[in-house]
Scaffold this active site. Structure first.
Site, PDB file in Angstrom:
ATOM      1  N   HIS A 151      37.886  41.575  43.917  1.00 34.95           N
ATOM      2  CA  HIS A 151      38.117  43.170  42.144  1.00 34.95           C
ATOM      3  C   HIS A 151      36.611  42.475  41.611  1.00 34.95           C
ATOM      4  O   HIS A 151      36.231  41.625  41.410  1.00 34.95           O
ATOM      5  CB  HIS A 151      39.096  42.421  41.835  1.00 34.95           C
ATOM      6  N   TYR A 209      41.311  28.835  36.237  1.00 32.02           N
ATOM      7  CA  TYR A 209      39.729  30.177  35.917  1.00 32.02           C
ATOM      8  C   TYR A 209      39.765  30.837  34.590  1.00 32.02           C
ATOM      9  O   TYR A 209      40.524  30.455  33.660  1.00 32.02           O
ATOM     10  CB  TYR A 209      39.491  31.249  36.800  1.00 32.02           C
TER      11      TYR A 209
END
Length: 151
Positions: free
Chosen positions: A51, A119
């Protein structure tokens, strides 16, 4: 190195109690601004790819387990357009990786234990208008071979 990608080697401060390490600071030029922090776990052998984002940058860190991280530069104006880069991240190589907007990214969990990723993004996730464009893990334009190479 793919244009705009940054790596930060982590400095671990160890003593008889364990260790401490800073992941991301606002004074080190990794994220242009802070949007969200997220935490995910994937099982051994799982491939989560690909992605990319049009509006946000990502900073990835794998505190447990190990992963093969693959980047592919989709940015037509980049000097590294069309290049693929591979990083091995996790317990065996504790690094923080900046993934700029426009660079497709994904990972495969290596070994026999799950991998955990933490993240950070420059924008928060918007479920009404998600900034997440999907590409199949086996996309022929990227042409990445996810098989382990026995050498």
């Amino acid at each position: 190195m793919i244009e705009g990608v940054k790596i930060k080697k982590l400095l671990k401060h160890c003593d008889d109690r364990g260790f401490f390490a800073e992941l991301v600071r606002d004074d080190e030029d990794l994220l242009e601004n802070f949007g969200q922090a997220s935490w995910s776990m994937s099982y051994p052998g799982v491939i989560k790819a690909f992605h990319y984002h049009e509006e946000q940058d990502d900073v990835w860190f794998f505190p447990s387990g190990n992963a093969q991280v693959v980047l592919y530069d989709l940015r037509k104006v980049s000097a590294t357009h069309g290049e693929t880069e591979v990083f091995y991240m996790g317990e065996e190589n504790p690094i923080v990786l900046l993934i700029p907007k426009g660079v497709a990214h994904g990972y495969r969990v290596l070994g026999q234990t799950p991998a955990t990723i933490i993240y950070f993004t420059t924008k928060s996730y918007n479920p009404e208008k998600p900034d997440e464009k999907r590409i199949p893990w086996d996309d022929p334009n990227i042409g990445f071979d996810w098989e382990i190479k026995n050498r």
